[in-house]
Design a protein around this motif. Structure first.
Motif, PDB file in Angstrom:
ATOM      1  N   ASP A  49       4.412 -15.503  -1.304  1.00 50.39           N
ATOM      2  CA  ASP A  49       3.539 -16.659  -1.138  1.00 50.39           C
ATOM      3  C   ASP A  49       3.817 -17.150   0.272  1.00 50.39           C
ATOM      4  O   ASP A  49       4.825 -17.803   0.516  1.00 50.39           O
ATOM      5  N   GLY A  50       2.963 -16.735   1.221  1.00 52.40           N
ATOM      6  CA  GLY A  50       3.300 -16.913   2.629  1.00 52.40           C
ATOM      7  C   GLY A  50       4.426 -15.949   2.948  1.00 52.40           C
ATOM      8  O   GLY A  50       4.301 -14.754   2.744  1.00 52.40           O
ATOM      9  N   ASP A  51       5.572 -16.479   3.378  1.00 53.23           N
ATOM     10  CA  ASP A  51       6.711 -15.599   3.636  1.00 53.23           C
ATOM     11  C   ASP A  51       7.808 -15.773   2.592  1.00 53.23           C
ATOM     12  O   ASP A  51       8.896 -15.242   2.722  1.00 53.23           O
ATOM     13  N   ARG A  52       7.486 -16.505   1.521  1.00 48.96           N
ATOM     14  CA  ARG A  52       8.477 -16.781   0.474  1.00 48.96           C
ATOM     15  C   ARG A  52       8.318 -15.810  -0.697  1.00 48.96           C
ATOM     16  O   ARG A  52       7.233 -15.683  -1.270  1.00 48.96           O
ATOM     17  N   PRO A  53       9.395 -15.094  -1.084  1.00 48.43           N
ATOM     18  CA  PRO A  53       9.312 -14.230  -2.262  1.00 48.43           C
ATOM     19  C   PRO A  53       9.110 -15.082  -3.514  1.00 48.43           C
ATOM     20  O   PRO A  53       9.852 -16.038  -3.741  1.00 48.43           O
ATOM     21  N   ALA A  54       8.073 -14.750  -4.294  1.00 54.82           N
ATOM     22  CA  ALA A  54       7.739 -15.595  -5.433  1.00 54.82           C
ATOM     23  C   ALA A  54       7.421 -14.824  -6.706  1.00 54.82           C
ATOM     24  O   ALA A  54       7.166 -15.421  -7.751  1.00 54.82           O
ATOM     25  N   GLY A  55       7.439 -13.507  -6.650  1.00 55.24           N
ATOM     26  CA  GLY A  55       7.158 -12.704  -7.827  1.00 55.24           C
ATOM     27  C   GLY A  55       7.683 -11.301  -7.623  1.00 55.24           C
ATOM     28  O   GLY A  55       7.966 -10.889  -6.496  1.00 55.24           O
ATOM     29  N   ALA A  56       7.832 -10.577  -8.718  1.00 55.45           N
ATOM     30  CA  ALA A  56       8.367  -9.215  -8.625  1.00 55.45           C
ATOM     31  C   ALA A  56       7.914  -8.387  -9.816  1.00 55.45           C
ATOM     32  O   ALA A  56       7.467  -8.917 -10.835  1.00 55.45           O
ATOM     33  N   GLY A  57       8.060  -7.089  -9.653  1.00 52.31           N
ATOM     34  CA  GLY A  57       7.782  -6.151 -10.732  1.00 52.31           C
ATOM     35  C   GLY A  57       8.400  -4.817 -10.375  1.00 52.31           C
ATOM     36  O   GLY A  57       8.779  -4.580  -9.225  1.00 52.31           O
ATOM     37  N   ARG A  58       8.485  -3.959 -11.366  1.00 55.39           N
ATOM     38  CA  ARG A  58       9.095  -2.656 -11.143  1.00 55.39           C
ATOM     39  C   ARG A  58       8.270  -1.611 -11.883  1.00 55.39           C
ATOM     40  O   ARG A  58       7.664  -1.884 -12.919  1.00 55.39           O
ATOM     41  N   PHE A  59       8.277  -0.400 -11.347  1.00 46.03           N
ATOM     42  CA  PHE A  59       7.512   0.713 -11.915  1.00 46.03           C
ATOM     43  C   PHE A  59       8.387   1.957 -11.876  1.00 46.03           C
ATOM     44  O   PHE A  59       9.073   2.216 -10.900  1.00 46.03           O
ATOM     45  N   GLY A  83       0.710 -13.162 -11.113  1.00 49.11           N
ATOM     46  CA  GLY A  83       1.027 -12.056 -12.012  1.00 49.11           C
ATOM     47  C   GLY A  83      -0.049 -10.981 -11.968  1.00 49.11           C
ATOM     48  O   GLY A  83       0.244  -9.775 -11.963  1.00 49.11           O
ATOM     49  N   ARG A  84      -1.288 -11.409 -11.906  1.00 43.64           N
ATOM     50  CA  ARG A  84      -2.412 -10.469 -11.808  1.00 43.64           C
ATOM     51  C   ARG A  84      -2.304  -9.651 -10.514  1.00 43.64           C
ATOM     52  O   ARG A  84      -2.546  -8.446 -10.513  1.00 43.64           O
ATOM     53  N   GLU A  85      -1.933 -10.294  -9.423  1.00 47.24           N
ATOM     54  CA  GLU A  85      -1.770  -9.602  -8.137  1.00 47.24           C
ATOM     55  C   GLU A  85      -0.705  -8.502  -8.242  1.00 47.24           C
ATOM     56  O   GLU A  85      -0.891  -7.395  -7.745  1.00 47.24           O
ATOM     57  N   ILE A  86       0.419  -8.840  -8.862  1.00 43.94           N
ATOM     58  CA  ILE A  86       1.495  -7.851  -9.026  1.00 43.94           C
ATOM     59  C   ILE A  86       1.011  -6.681  -9.877  1.00 43.94           C
ATOM     60  O   ILE A  86       1.213  -5.509  -9.525  1.00 43.94           O
ATOM     61  N   MET A  87       0.371  -6.984 -10.987  1.00 43.40           N
ATOM     62  CA  MET A  87      -0.105  -5.929 -11.886  1.00 43.40           C
ATOM     63  C   MET A  87      -1.143  -5.038 -11.201  1.00 43.40           C
ATOM     64  O   MET A  87      -1.121  -3.813 -11.358  1.00 43.40           O
ATOM     65  N   GLN A  88      -2.046  -5.627 -10.436  1.00 47.93           N
ATOM     66  CA  GLN A  88      -3.051  -4.830  -9.737  1.00 47.93           C
ATOM     67  C   GLN A  88      -2.397  -3.904  -8.715  1.00 47.93           C
ATOM     68  O   GLN A  88      -2.806  -2.754  -8.561  1.00 47.93           O
ATOM     69  N   ALA A  89      -1.383  -4.399  -8.018  1.00 51.68           N
ATOM     70  CA  ALA A  89      -0.686  -3.559  -7.036  1.00 51.68           C
ATOM     71  C   ALA A  89       0.013  -2.391  -7.722  1.00 51.68           C
ATOM     72  O   ALA A  89      -0.031  -1.256  -7.226  1.00 51.68           O
ATOM     73  N   ILE A  90       0.633  -2.655  -8.858  1.00 54.06           N
ATOM     74  CA  ILE A  90       1.321  -1.585  -9.591  1.00 54.06           C
ATOM     75  C   ILE A  90       0.311  -0.569 -10.119  1.00 54.06           C
ATOM     76  O   ILE A  90       0.520   0.647 -10.012  1.00 54.06           O
ATOM     77  N   GLU A  91      -0.801  -1.041 -10.659  1.00 55.38           N
ATOM     78  CA  GLU A  91      -1.820  -0.127 -11.177  1.00 55.38           C
ATOM     79  C   GLU A  91      -2.423   0.718 -10.050  1.00 55.38           C
ATOM     80  O   GLU A  91      -2.681   1.913 -10.231  1.00 55.38           O
ATOM     81  N   GLN A  92      -2.633   0.119  -8.899  1.00 51.18           N
ATOM     82  CA  GLN A  92      -3.166   0.852  -7.752  1.00 51.18           C
ATOM     83  C   GLN A  92      -2.160   1.923  -7.306  1.00 51.18           C
ATOM     84  O   GLN A  92      -2.539   3.051  -7.002  1.00 51.18           O
ATOM     85  N   TYR A  93      -0.893   1.574  -7.292  1.00 53.95           N
ATOM     86  CA  TYR A  93       0.167   2.522  -6.941  1.00 53.95           C
ATOM     87  C   TYR A  93       0.154   3.703  -7.924  1.00 53.95           C
ATOM     88  O   TYR A  93       0.195   4.863  -7.518  1.00 53.95           O
ATOM     89  N   ALA A  94       0.090   3.421  -9.210  1.00 53.57           N
ATOM     90  CA  ALA A  94       0.082   4.470 -10.232  1.00 53.57           C
ATOM     91  C   ALA A  94      -1.153   5.349 -10.094  1.00 53.57           C
ATOM     92  O   ALA A  94      -1.062   6.590 -10.123  1.00 53.57           O
ATOM     93  N   SER A  95      -2.297   4.728  -9.917  1.00 53.76           N
ATOM     94  CA  SER A  95      -3.549   5.469  -9.783  1.00 53.76           C
ATOM     95  C   SER A  95      -3.505   6.407  -8.578  1.00 53.76           C
ATOM     96  O   SER A  95      -3.965   7.551  -8.651  1.00 53.76           O
ATOM     97  N   GLY A  96      -2.911   5.946  -7.492  1.00 55.23           N
ATOM     98  CA  GLY A  96      -2.786   6.764  -6.291  1.00 55.23           C
ATOM     99  C   GLY A  96      -1.878   7.966  -6.481  1.00 55.23           C
ATOM    100  O   GLY A  96      -1.871   8.882  -5.652  1.00 55.23           O
ATOM    101  N   SER A 100      -2.312   8.017 -15.128  1.00 51.33           N
ATOM    102  CA  SER A 100      -3.403   7.281 -15.760  1.00 51.33           C
ATOM    103  C   SER A 100      -2.985   6.495 -17.000  1.00 51.33           C
ATOM    104  O   SER A 100      -3.727   5.643 -17.459  1.00 51.33           O
ATOM    105  N   ASN A 101      -1.814   6.777 -17.535  1.00 50.11           N
ATOM    106  CA  ASN A 101      -1.359   6.058 -18.728  1.00 50.11           C
ATOM    107  C   ASN A 101      -0.186   5.157 -18.369  1.00 50.11           C
ATOM    108  O   ASN A 101       0.819   5.625 -17.828  1.00 50.11           O
ATOM    109  N   LEU A 102      -0.346   3.869 -18.682  1.00 47.87           N
ATOM    110  CA  LEU A 102       0.687   2.888 -18.401  1.00 47.87           C
ATOM    111  C   LEU A 102       1.167   2.249 -19.686  1.00 47.87           C
ATOM    112  O   LEU A 102       0.404   2.094 -20.641  1.00 47.87           O
TER     113      LEU A 102
END
Length: 141
Positions: A49-59, A83-96, A100-102
């Motif tokens: 959020d700007g330059d502040r870490p505010a969320g995380a996820g792992r794959f 949370g939606r932003e994190i999930m979309q980034a993870i799904e995009q990473y997986a798709s790339g 296809s199954n998460l």
């Protein structure tokens, strides 16, 4: 808000800091359960959020299925699409990577959030770190 893959040791420390705040301090998950043996085999995502870490996820890949884990957002950004932003980034990473199954294990209170992203419940309730969860899956293109 933007999501990045943790590339440096300092970004990985930011990931762990956010996770410790949410899971260890807020939800009383023991630190030895939160930081586990899968950290080195995982791809870590950090939301800023700007330059502040505010969320995380792992794959990580588990038997050919993408396992989404440790999704968390600091209180100040909950309900604001982080949370939606994190999930979309993870799904995009997986798709790339042609994955296809998460699968994820959702805390039961978060099931509506994941359902809104297209995940469906496929298990009975079970306990993990003293918190009720259910397994959810999604097929992505």
């Amino acid at each position: 808000m933007n999501v990045e893959i943790a590339q440096s040791e300092s970004q990985l420390e930011e990931v762990f800091s956010v996770r410790k705040t949410v899971f260890v301090q807020e939800q009383n998950v023991p630190l030895e359960e939160e930081i586990d043996e899968h950290e080195n085999q995982s791809t870590h995502f950090i939301l800023y959020d700007g330059d502040r870490p505010a969320g995380a996820g792992r794959f990580r890949l588990l038997d050919g299925i993408g396992k989404v884990e440790r999704i968390c957002v600091l209180k100040s950004l909950r309900g604001k699409g982080a949370g939606r932003e994190i999930m979309q980034a993870i799904e995009q990473y997986a798709s790339g990577r042609s994955i296809s199954n998460l699968k994820l294990n959702a805390q039961t209170y978060a099931i509506p959030f994941y359902e809104g992203l297209g995940y469906e419940v496929v298990s009975e309730e079970f306990m993990d770190a003293g918190i009720p969860h259910r397994t959810m899956i999604k097929t992505i293109s």
